[in-house]
Write a protein that holds these residues in place. Structure first.
Motif, PDB file in Angstrom:
ATOM      1  N   SER A  75       0.837  -1.205   0.000  1.00  0.00           N
ATOM      2  CA  SER A  75       0.000   0.000   0.000  1.00  0.00           C
ATOM      3  C   SER A  75       0.870   1.253   0.000  1.00  0.00           C
ATOM      4  O   SER A  75       1.908   1.312   0.681  1.00  0.00           O
ATOM      5  CB  SER A  75      -0.872  -0.006   1.256  1.00  0.00           C
ATOM      6  N   ALA A  76       0.408   2.265  -0.716  1.00  0.00           N
ATOM      7  CA  ALA A  76       1.131   3.551  -0.739  1.00  0.00           C
ATOM      8  C   ALA A  76       1.210   4.165   0.653  1.00  0.00           C
ATOM      9  O   ALA A  76       2.026   5.054   0.902  1.00  0.00           O
ATOM     10  CB  ALA A  76       0.418   4.506  -1.694  1.00  0.00           C
ATOM     11  N   GLU A  77       0.349   3.686   1.570  1.00  0.00           N
ATOM     12  CA  GLU A  77       0.305   4.273   2.915  1.00  0.00           C
ATOM     13  C   GLU A  77       0.889   3.342   3.977  1.00  0.00           C
ATOM     14  O   GLU A  77       0.625   3.502   5.176  1.00  0.00           O
ATOM     15  CB  GLU A  77      -1.141   4.729   3.201  1.00  0.00           C
ATOM     16  N   THR A  78       1.733   2.411   3.534  1.00  0.00           N
ATOM     17  CA  THR A  78       2.362   1.459   4.462  1.00  0.00           C
ATOM     18  C   THR A  78       3.127   2.176   5.570  1.00  0.00           C
ATOM     19  O   THR A  78       3.126   1.725   6.724  1.00  0.00           O
ATOM     20  CB  THR A  78       3.297   0.517   3.679  1.00  0.00           C
ATOM     21  N   SER A  79       3.760   3.303   5.242  1.00  0.00           N
ATOM     22  CA  SER A  79       4.568   3.993   6.268  1.00  0.00           C
ATOM     23  C   SER A  79       3.707   4.461   7.444  1.00  0.00           C
ATOM     24  O   SER A  79       4.190   4.557   8.574  1.00  0.00           O
ATOM     25  CB  SER A  79       5.331   5.171   5.659  1.00  0.00           C
ATOM     26  N   ILE A  80       2.427   4.737   7.189  1.00  0.00           N
ATOM     27  CA  ILE A  80       1.536   5.141   8.295  1.00  0.00           C
ATOM     28  C   ILE A  80       1.270   3.942   9.212  1.00  0.00           C
ATOM     29  O   ILE A  80       1.286   4.063  10.439  1.00  0.00           O
ATOM     30  CB  ILE A  80       0.234   5.749   7.738  1.00  0.00           C
ATOM     31  N   HIS A  81       1.072   2.766   8.624  1.00  0.00           N
ATOM     32  CA  HIS A  81       0.866   1.556   9.434  1.00  0.00           C
ATOM     33  C   HIS A  81       2.136   1.266  10.250  1.00  0.00           C
ATOM     34  O   HIS A  81       2.048   0.915  11.434  1.00  0.00           O
ATOM     35  CB  HIS A  81       0.515   0.374   8.528  1.00  0.00           C
ATOM     36  N   GLN A  82       3.303   1.426   9.617  1.00  0.00           N
ATOM     37  CA  GLN A  82       4.564   1.234  10.354  1.00  0.00           C
ATOM     38  C   GLN A  82       4.643   2.187  11.553  1.00  0.00           C
ATOM     39  O   GLN A  82       5.050   1.788  12.643  1.00  0.00           O
ATOM     40  CB  GLN A  82       5.769   1.541   9.449  1.00  0.00           C
ATOM     41  N   ALA A  83       4.269   3.446  11.318  1.00  0.00           N
ATOM     42  CA  ALA A  83       4.333   4.444  12.401  1.00  0.00           C
ATOM     43  C   ALA A  83       3.420   4.038  13.554  1.00  0.00           C
ATOM     44  O   ALA A  83       3.804   4.122  14.723  1.00  0.00           O
ATOM     45  CB  ALA A  83       3.932   5.823  11.866  1.00  0.00           C
ATOM     46  N   ILE A  84       2.219   3.561  13.221  1.00  0.00           N
ATOM     47  CA  ILE A  84       1.273   3.167  14.281  1.00  0.00           C
ATOM     48  C   ILE A  84       1.806   1.968  15.063  1.00  0.00           C
ATOM     49  O   ILE A  84       1.808   1.966  16.307  1.00  0.00           O
ATOM     50  CB  ILE A  84      -0.122   2.854  13.666  1.00  0.00           C
ATOM     51  N   TYR A  85       2.293   0.933  14.351  1.00  0.00           N
ATOM     52  CA  TYR A  85       2.795  -0.252  15.068  1.00  0.00           C
ATOM     53  C   TYR A  85       4.038   0.086  15.896  1.00  0.00           C
ATOM     54  O   TYR A  85       4.274  -0.529  16.941  1.00  0.00           O
ATOM     55  CB  TYR A  85       3.092  -1.383  14.079  1.00  0.00           C
ATOM     56  N   SER A  86       4.823   1.050  15.433  1.00  0.00           N
ATOM     57  CA  SER A  86       6.012   1.434  16.200  1.00  0.00           C
ATOM     58  C   SER A  86       5.621   2.229  17.451  1.00  0.00           C
ATOM     59  O   SER A  86       6.204   2.045  18.512  1.00  0.00           O
ATOM     60  CB  SER A  86       6.961   2.271  15.346  1.00  0.00           C
ATOM     61  N   CYS A  87       4.632   3.101  17.307  1.00  0.00           N
ATOM     62  CA  CYS A  87       4.195   3.908  18.466  1.00  0.00           C
ATOM     63  C   CYS A  87       3.438   3.070  19.492  1.00  0.00           C
ATOM     64  O   CYS A  87       3.495   3.358  20.686  1.00  0.00           O
ATOM     65  CB  CYS A  87       3.266   5.036  18.017  1.00  0.00           C
TER      66      CYS A  87
END
Ligand SMILES: CSC[C@@H](O)[C@@H](O)C(=O)COP(=O)(O)O
Ligand SMILES: [Zn+2]
Length: 207
Positions: A75-87
């Motif tokens: 997904s073009a928005e994978t980095s947002i999912h990464q940010a959520i799982y990291s936070c």
């Protein structure tokens, strides 16, 4: 989450599509597996008819680990999912949808947070207070998605949000939870709250 979450993601996506919250290819859903990596919808797939091979599995740092079809792109928005799982290390699923109301409500505020009405449904988002004063964070819709992800990460590390949800201006809502079932519940509750905010404004109710 110990089992392959793709069937839950397919089912949730079909339901959100039918509700008009994932029209066409809009939105993206992910859920983690036990090694911390996550399955996420591949970019540009029609969300009303996903199949198990319409996903990719990526690491928390965004490395592509598994793709059932070689042409699949995360997904073009994978980095947002990464940010959520990291936070939020306890988050096991992260869902992003594009309803009309989620876009409308971001136009009701100029700042970076949306006041939520003090309604009973907030309990479903973890707010157990009488007449709660709760805000949902609102982020700018930068063309460069990693820039949105960085702003989410920076802000949440400084100040965790009151509810497990965020809005991106004129774009949509992203929620997270410790299971796929709970993430589905959070999307439904957030969308209910947005409909309430739009309706309250139409009849002149202020909160
Ligand atoms: C209908 S275009 C929407 C996209 O730009 C994006 O916001 C979105 O939610 C879906 O992107 P995707 O790359 O398919 O996960
Ligand atoms: Zn989107």
């Amino acid at each position: 989450m110990n089992t392959d979450p793709r069937e839950s993601l397919i089912e949730a996506s079909r339901q959100f599509y039918q509700l008009g919250w994932m029209a066409g290819t809009a939105g993206n859903l992910s859920a983690r597996v036990e090694d911390g990596s996550f399955w996420i919808t591949a970019s540009g797939k029609q969300k009303g008819k996903l199949a198990a091979d319409d996903f990719v599995r990526v690491s928390l740092t965004g490395e592509l680990l598994e793709t059932p079809k070689p042409e699949n792109k995360p997904s073009a928005e994978t980095s947002i999912h990464q940010a959520i799982y990291s936070c939020f290390p306890d988050a096991k699923a992260c869902y992003h949808v594009h309803s009309v109301e989620a876009k409308l409500v971001t136009n009701f505020v100029e700042g970076d947070q949306l006041p939520l009405p003090p309604i009973e449904m907030l309990k479903g988002l973890g707010v157990w207070e009488e007449n709660p004063q709760v805000f949902m964070p609102v982020f700018k819709n930068h063309l460069q998605v990693p820039k949105i992800a960085k702003e989410i990460s920076d802000r949440f590390h400084q100040e965790p949000p009151q509810v497990p949800a965020l809005l991106i201006r004129n774009h949509g809502v992203t929620v997270w939870a410790n299971s796929a079932a709970e993430a589905e519940n959070h999307v439904e509750l957030a969308e209910y709250i947005f409909r309430y905010i739009v309706a309250a404004r139409q009849v002149g109710i202020k909160f």
